[in-house]
Design a protein around this motif. Structure first.
Motif, PDB file in Angstrom:
ATOM      1  N   TRP A   1     -15.029   4.655 -29.204  1.00 20.68           N
ATOM      2  CA  TRP A   1     -16.263   3.941 -28.919  1.00 20.68           C
ATOM      3  C   TRP A   1     -17.272   4.870 -28.252  1.00 20.68           C
ATOM      4  O   TRP A   1     -16.902   5.738 -27.470  1.00 20.68           O
ATOM      5  CB  TRP A   1     -15.973   2.736 -28.038  1.00 20.68           C
ATOM      6  CG  TRP A   1     -14.930   1.844 -28.620  1.00 20.68           C
ATOM      7  CD1 TRP A   1     -13.608   1.801 -28.284  1.00 20.68           C
ATOM      8  CD2 TRP A   1     -15.099   0.899 -29.686  1.00 20.68           C
ATOM      9  NE1 TRP A   1     -12.947   0.886 -29.060  1.00 20.68           N
ATOM     10  CE2 TRP A   1     -13.839   0.309 -29.932  1.00 20.68           C
ATOM     11  CE3 TRP A   1     -16.195   0.494 -30.443  1.00 20.68           C
ATOM     12  CZ2 TRP A   1     -13.653  -0.658 -30.904  1.00 20.68           C
ATOM     13  CZ3 TRP A   1     -16.016  -0.479 -31.420  1.00 20.68           C
ATOM     14  CH2 TRP A   1     -14.751  -1.055 -31.635  1.00 20.68           C
ATOM     15  N   ARG A   2     -18.564   4.620 -28.498  1.00 24.35           N
ATOM     16  CA  ARG A   2     -19.598   5.564 -28.069  1.00 24.35           C
ATOM     17  C   ARG A   2     -20.122   5.307 -26.651  1.00 24.35           C
ATOM     18  O   ARG A   2     -21.016   6.016 -26.209  1.00 24.35           O
ATOM     19  CB  ARG A   2     -20.770   5.544 -29.048  1.00 24.35           C
ATOM     20  CG  ARG A   2     -21.580   4.252 -29.019  1.00 24.35           C
ATOM     21  CD  ARG A   2     -22.785   4.331 -29.927  1.00 24.35           C
ATOM     22  NE  ARG A   2     -23.662   3.172 -29.734  1.00 24.35           N
ATOM     23  CZ  ARG A   2     -24.887   3.095 -30.208  1.00 24.35           C
ATOM     24  NH1 ARG A   2     -25.381   4.093 -30.922  1.00 24.35           N
ATOM     25  NH2 ARG A   2     -25.619   2.014 -29.998  1.00 24.35           N
ATOM     26  N   ASP A   3     -19.578   4.302 -25.956  1.00 26.60           N
ATOM     27  CA  ASP A   3     -20.016   4.085 -24.577  1.00 26.60           C
ATOM     28  C   ASP A   3     -18.849   3.564 -23.748  1.00 26.60           C
ATOM     29  O   ASP A   3     -17.891   2.985 -24.276  1.00 26.60           O
ATOM     30  CB  ASP A   3     -21.191   3.109 -24.516  1.00 26.60           C
ATOM     31  CG  ASP A   3     -20.779   1.678 -24.819  1.00 26.60           C
ATOM     32  OD1 ASP A   3     -20.604   0.901 -23.871  1.00 26.60           O
ATOM     33  OD2 ASP A   3     -20.620   1.353 -26.006  1.00 26.60           O
ATOM     34  N   THR A   4     -18.932   3.798 -22.454  1.00 27.34           N
ATOM     35  CA  THR A   4     -17.818   3.479 -21.560  1.00 27.34           C
ATOM     36  C   THR A   4     -17.595   1.981 -21.426  1.00 27.34           C
ATOM     37  O   THR A   4     -16.455   1.539 -21.252  1.00 27.34           O
ATOM     38  CB  THR A   4     -18.064   4.087 -20.170  1.00 27.34           C
ATOM     39  OG1 THR A   4     -19.357   3.675 -19.691  1.00 27.34           O
ATOM     40  CG2 THR A   4     -18.021   5.616 -20.228  1.00 27.34           C
ATOM     41  N   GLY A   5     -18.648   1.167 -21.514  1.00 27.95           N
ATOM     42  CA  GLY A   5     -18.492  -0.273 -21.384  1.00 27.95           C
ATOM     43  C   GLY A   5     -17.696  -0.877 -22.521  1.00 27.95           C
ATOM     44  O   GLY A   5     -16.781  -1.678 -22.298  1.00 27.95           O
ATOM     45  N   THR A   6     -18.010  -0.488 -23.749  1.00 25.37           N
ATOM     46  CA  THR A   6     -17.276  -1.002 -24.911  1.00 25.37           C
ATOM     47  C   THR A   6     -15.834  -0.521 -24.892  1.00 25.37           C
ATOM     48  O   THR A   6     -14.906  -1.285 -25.174  1.00 25.37           O
ATOM     49  CB  THR A   6     -17.957  -0.563 -26.219  1.00 25.37           C
ATOM     50  OG1 THR A   6     -19.316  -0.974 -26.206  1.00 25.37           O
ATOM     51  CG2 THR A   6     -17.260  -1.166 -27.422  1.00 25.37           C
ATOM     52  N   ALA A   7     -15.635   0.737 -24.549  1.00 21.26           N
ATOM     53  CA  ALA A   7     -14.278   1.290 -24.502  1.00 21.26           C
ATOM     54  C   ALA A   7     -13.423   0.548 -23.488  1.00 21.26           C
ATOM     55  O   ALA A   7     -12.247   0.257 -23.741  1.00 21.26           O
ATOM     56  CB  ALA A   7     -14.330   2.777 -24.163  1.00 21.26           C
TER      57      ALA A   7
END
Length: 352
Positions: A143-149
């Motif tokens: 995933w390209r961002d820490t929140g989604t990951a």
């Protein structure tokens, strides 16, 4: 090998092009692309850099039938999810809902599935459940961002747009950088007074010229308004000018000492051309911060909540970030090293 991938996006948005183009290039190394584009305009298709060997589908139904038919056969095929922002709406989740049964079949048939470079800024409970189910069918998602990951229990990666732009040597070039560049969203109400005042003061004291650019067609009106207020040059996005506007703004970023924007892919395109950054986050969003954290790039992302303090805060950050250009270049180099690993993972997945 047939590789199915959707590449639809906001046709008037250069950001949607520069984050999809690298994945299409990677996938093409492993097989023949079957790309769903819908009824996009020719300029968008050209800017994606499609090859004459790629098979383009305008009809979602025809593309989906071909995908499903390939999935149930034992011959080699793969599916790659579209990178970019996942909108938690029925329209935004269309791909993830439609291909859920296909990915289940593909898992049983041991066909490769690639899911890299996507992310979302919010989590509607119903659509998030569908996304989590789909994620379980595609192990190894990045995933390209820490929140989604964090929400989907997956690994992070830099946004795919970090793969493009100037070389490391070009970014490190100490040649003249005589511009301050401003690029702001035109689809949200905002008080741009502090931005205008701080940019004017900074440019005047440092001897810089100001340029206002638009990477999204709907930002043109605001770009022209800001240019008038800043007494600046403006570079608007004309109809069917996707490739030429991208090259135009990249050339501007190569001359920029610092770029200030609230658009993620303005900042990414700018930093990959060697510019320093100041990001502005609005509406309580931490989108910029989460994406730069995932990329390992130390970018300052400001929430200018207090109008009284905003001008001085922004002016201070323009001065600080202008002198951190080497740190930004090092961050881009690290991000590209990470993306090289992601690319190798994609190729390994596709080739089984």
């Amino acid at each position: 090998m047939k590789i199915f991938v959707p590449a639809v996006g906001q046709e008037e948005n250069i950001g949607d092009i520069i984050l999809r183009r690298p994945l299409l290039d990677w996938l093409r190394e492993s097989g023949d692309l079957h790309v769903y584009l819908g009824h996009c305009d020719t300029a968008y298709e050209t800017a994606l850099g499609l090859s004459p060997s790629d098979r383009v589908y305008r009809s979602f139904a025809r593309w989906y039938i071909a995908l499903l038919a390939s999935a149930v056969r034992r011959r080699r095929m793969a599916y790659a999810f579209k990178p970019g922002e996942i909108q938690m709406t029925l329209s935004g989740m269309k791909e993830h809902i439609a291909v859920l049964p296909v990915t289940a079949v593909m898992r049983m048939r041991r066909h490769p599935i690639v899911r890299v470079g996507a992310g979302t800024r919010d989590f509607n409970r119903f659509f998030a459940a569908i996304l989590r189910l789909g994620s379980r069918l595609t192990p190894g998602a990045r995933w390209r961002d820490t929140g989604t990951a964090a929400a989907l229990k997956g690994a992070t990666m830099p946004d795919l747009a970090f793969a493009e732009g100037a070389t490391e040597e070009e970014m490190q070039d100490e040649g003249p950088r005589d511009l301050v560049v401003v690029s702001m969203r035109g689809d949200r109400p905002a008080d741009h007074g502090p931005l205008v005042a701080a940019t004017k003061r900074f440019a005047a004291t440092q001897g810089y010229d100001v340029v206002v650019v638009s990477q999204v067609l709907r930002d043109n009106a605001l770009a022209e308004s800001l240019a008038h207020l800043l007494d600046a040059e403006v570079q608007t996005f004309g109809e069917n000018e996707h490739s030429s506007q991208e090259q135009r703004v990249r050339g501007t970023y190569r001359r920029a000492a610092v770029v200030v924007s609230d658009r993620l892919h303005v900042l990414i395109a700018a930093v990959t051309e060697g510019a320093s950054l100041v990001g502005i986050q609005s509406d309580g969003s931490k989108k910029l911060e989460r994406h730069f954290q995932a990329a390992g790039v130390q970018a300052e992302c400001l929430a200018l909540d207090s109008a009284e303090e905003a001008e001085n805060v922004l002016l201070e950050q323009l001065e600080i970030q202008r002198d951190r250009r080497r740190i930004f270049v090092d961050g881009v180099v690290r991000a590209r090293s990470n993306l090289a690993d992601v690319r190798q993972g994609v190729l390994t997945t596709c080739r089984g």
